[in-house]
Design a protein around this motif. Structure first.
Motif, mmCIF file in Angstrom:
data_model
loop_
_atom_site.group_PDB
_atom_site.id
_atom_site.type_symbol
_atom_site.label_atom_id
_atom_site.label_comp_id
_atom_site.label_asym_id
_atom_site.label_seq_id
_atom_site.Cartn_x
_atom_site.Cartn_y
_atom_site.Cartn_z
ATOM 1 N N ALA A 1 5.925 23.123 -36.707
ATOM 2 C CA ALA A 1 6.414 23.230 -35.689
ATOM 3 C C ALA A 1 6.953 23.171 -34.660
ATOM 4 O O ALA A 1 8.330 23.836 -33.875
ATOM 5 C CB ALA A 1 4.950 24.520 -34.865
ATOM 6 N N ALA B 1 2.444 21.099 -40.404
ATOM 7 C CA ALA B 1 2.119 22.827 -39.917
ATOM 8 C C ALA B 1 2.644 21.985 -38.307
ATOM 9 O O ALA B 1 3.929 22.713 -37.691
ATOM 10 C CB ALA B 1 0.991 23.421 -40.040
ATOM 11 N N ARG C 1 10.185 23.733 -35.549
ATOM 12 C CA ARG C 1 10.955 25.338 -35.082
ATOM 13 C C ARG C 1 11.128 25.123 -33.318
ATOM 14 O O ARG C 1 11.668 26.336 -33.520
ATOM 15 C CB ARG C 1 9.924 25.941 -35.602
ATOM 16 C CG ARG C 1 9.910 27.492 -34.416
ATOM 17 C CD ARG C 1 9.189 28.364 -34.620
ATOM 18 N NE ARG C 1 7.552 28.196 -35.773
ATOM 19 C CZ ARG C 1 6.855 27.861 -34.266
ATOM 20 N NH1 ARG C 1 6.824 27.844 -33.031
ATOM 21 N NH2 ARG C 1 5.525 27.269 -34.990
ATOM 22 N N ASP D 1 5.796 24.431 -43.763
ATOM 23 C CA ASP D 1 5.138 25.395 -43.377
ATOM 24 C C ASP D 1 5.749 26.293 -43.892
ATOM 25 O O ASP D 1 5.955 27.679 -42.975
ATOM 26 C CB ASP D 1 4.379 25.479 -41.130
ATOM 27 C CG ASP D 1 3.475 26.757 -41.800
ATOM 28 O OD1 ASP D 1 3.056 27.046 -42.104
ATOM 29 O OD2 ASP D 1 3.327 26.009 -40.129
ATOM 30 N N ASP E 1 5.014 29.804 -42.037
ATOM 31 C CA ASP E 1 5.388 29.801 -40.388
ATOM 32 C C ASP E 1 6.517 31.178 -40.277
ATOM 33 O O ASP E 1 7.760 31.666 -40.412
ATOM 34 C CB ASP E 1 6.617 28.825 -40.227
ATOM 35 C CG ASP E 1 6.623 28.661 -38.104
ATOM 36 O OD1 ASP E 1 6.999 30.026 -37.577
ATOM 37 O OD2 ASP E 1 7.021 27.428 -38.598
#
Length: 188
Positions: free
Chosen positions: A29, A25, A32, A68, A71
């Protein structure tokens, strides 16, 4: 500052790759944020540069979701990306055609699927996602479903500045459609 932020996230991704980190994750992130920073940078680009960056933005958010699967933020951002690409003007499509042969493919149906997937991953995580669901359903000619999502959005508590903006957007949409959406009770 955005260019510096992009350099930082790219350095973090390079360090993760050098360390053999390929999942998790935290890595998701970072991807992202890479997409988010690239997206913010497009506000300072001309149409050609903005469209040229769009596949890299989408790919970063897809990578985030692959790393992830929960997410919801990355899924929501992908929904927004698909909406934006689906709504390109003639001029923007022409510019994209010069760069890519055809604009990046995107439909409102794909946008809706990402917004729904975000809601499934984390129900009620963000007022903006429910507003986007309602708006996209309107664009697809499904007003009854749109109104149902508008009601769900209206039932959410307004907490952040982003929520305030989303609620204003929701209220404008409801007024235009003639819907009566109710707010949640005030906090005690």
């Amino acid at each position: 500052m955005l260019e510096r932020a992009l350099a930082e996230v790219d350095a973090a991704l390079a360090a993760a790759a050098a360390a053999g980190k390929t999942e998790g994750a935290e890595l998701g992130a970072a991807w992202r944020w890479r997409g988010t920073i690239l997206s913010a940078l497009t506000s300072y680009m001309d149409t050609k540069g903005s469209i040229a960056a769009s596949p890299r933005i989408r790919d970063a958010w897809v990578q985030a979701v692959q790393l992830d699967e929960l997410d919801a933020s990355a899924m929501h951002l992908l929904g927004r990306w698909y909406c934006k690409m689906a709504s390109l003007s003639w001029l923007e499509r022409t510019a994209a055609s010069v760069l890519f042969g055809t604009p990046p493919p995107a439909t409102y149906e794909e946008a809706l699927a990402w917004f729904e997937r975000a809601e499934e991953a984390q129900p009620g995580f963000w007022l903006a996602n429910r507003v986007r669901l309602a708006d996209t359903l309107l664009l697809l000619g499904r007003p009854a479903e749109a109104e149902a999502w508008a009601e769900r959005a209206a039932a959410m508590e307004v907490v952040t500045a982003d929520d305030v903006a989303s609620r204003a957007e929701l209220d404008a949409m409801a007024a235009k459609q003639g819907w009566s959406v109710t707010s949640p009770p005030e906090r005690a």
